[in-house]
Design an enzyme around this catalytic site. Sequence first.
Site, mmCIF file in Angstrom:
data_model
loop_
_atom_site.group_PDB
_atom_site.id
_atom_site.type_symbol
_atom_site.label_atom_id
_atom_site.label_comp_id
_atom_site.label_asym_id
_atom_site.label_seq_id
_atom_site.Cartn_x
_atom_site.Cartn_y
_atom_site.Cartn_z
ATOM 1 N N LYS A 137 0.829 -1.108 0.013
ATOM 2 C CA LYS A 137 -0.135 -0.053 -0.034
ATOM 3 C C LYS A 137 0.873 1.164 0.046
ATOM 4 O O LYS A 137 0.355 2.347 -0.593
ATOM 5 C CB LYS A 137 -0.912 -0.019 1.138
ATOM 6 N N ILE A 172 -11.174 -8.162 2.966
ATOM 7 C CA ILE A 172 -12.395 -7.343 2.551
ATOM 8 C C ILE A 172 -12.337 -6.843 1.072
ATOM 9 O O ILE A 172 -11.534 -6.033 0.908
ATOM 10 C CB ILE A 172 -12.884 -6.263 3.524
ATOM 11 N N ASP A 221 -0.326 3.847 7.838
ATOM 12 C CA ASP A 221 -0.803 2.561 7.275
ATOM 13 C C ASP A 221 -2.511 2.770 6.750
ATOM 14 O O ASP A 221 -2.524 2.836 5.541
ATOM 15 C CB ASP A 221 -0.917 1.264 8.210
ATOM 16 N N LYS A 274 -3.807 3.436 2.851
ATOM 17 C CA LYS A 274 -5.085 2.667 2.129
ATOM 18 C C LYS A 274 -6.023 3.705 1.733
ATOM 19 O O LYS A 274 -6.863 3.523 0.685
ATOM 20 C CB LYS A 274 -5.722 1.741 3.406
#
Length: 399
Positions: free
Chosen positions: A97, A128, A193, A197
């Site tokens: 990412k 997901i 993080d 994303k």
Amino acid sequence: MSRQKLNIGLFGFGVVGQGLYDVLEKSPALDSRVSKICVKRRINRSLPDDMFCYDPDEILEDESINTIVEVIDNAEDACFIVKKALQKGKNVVSANKKMLAEHLSEMVALAKEKNVSLLYEASACGSIPVIRNLEEYYDNDLLLSVTGILNGSSNYILSKIFDNHESYSVALKEAQELGFAESNPSFDVDGFDSLYKLIILTLHSFGVIVSPGEVLNYGISNITEFDINYAREKGYKIKLVAQVERLRDKKIALFVLPRFVTRDKYIYSVEDEFNGVVIKGVAYDKQFMFGKGAGGHPTGSAVLSDITALGHHYRYEYKKASYFGGFKYFKEAAIELYLRYSNPQVLRNFEFKSVSEEYHGPKYHYKIGFIRLDKLIAIKDKLRDLDIFLAATGKALNY
């Protein structure tokens, strides 16, 4: 259209890489096989030595390999691998990412230029399938916002604080011992993080690529017992939340912040290392997606899903960037924040548009009011060094 056979060059053979290899070997229906695995150093493995190489070019220059799957941690190495693979006309599946968020424009343009597919479902929320759903199901002009808990490590820590009454330091240590947080946990607990994303999800939500450095991210590393008790007394939990929201006049705002969450919100009950994403639209109101956001098996399942999709010639179309006339990132909206501080001098850094609540105690004080996002972005690298804690109240943006 017939299914294409994928001859895979795999970069990385840690938990995710090994798990992925095993699944592919046991699933001949996928019509895919790993021909070569690139790793940094020799270690004892169950596979024969001739399966491994130590020079990326041994895979990247091999014309028989048409698909690259990279599941490595290093963003710079991942950037080199993905860029060269695309230049060579190979399909790519990536889970990195940070690399993607920092190089989205370049990588998307390169994939289009070379007419190949770049897929990265595993980069956003583990198991997901939020990117694919934003691409295919929510591919219209009715999307209002995407809000979620995108980092399992920080959510695990906050769960232990609010459900088990553990201190931040104890909960962090436990997360590190279980492998949910690194020895240097800043990437997770300071919101980086989640930020990377969110950058990726914003592209697939509204067709806009935003530089990570231009977005406010602030995490939970400065949380104190005072902040925790304040939330408890009000009936809140604190969650680290990422959000991209549509404003009027084709504008969007995005940010990553701790947030006071009430019991009636979907993400209130998202606990431990799980992620939860709420997608809000004009016609469908709110829809909720929940699952494990990190770890070998959840990440591996998302990588496998991308490989399966590649076999059917799937690629992202980025329809929202092409069809909707272009949304614009708007940093001047004001957000209502709780600001806890000790030294009143720290207030010089903050320009409140309005204040709705104040408290002055023997050790800690707080203010609640609206501050413009651009003012906070300008000092975001400084925020973690101040003796403060910030949390969004959840009220609508003011603009």
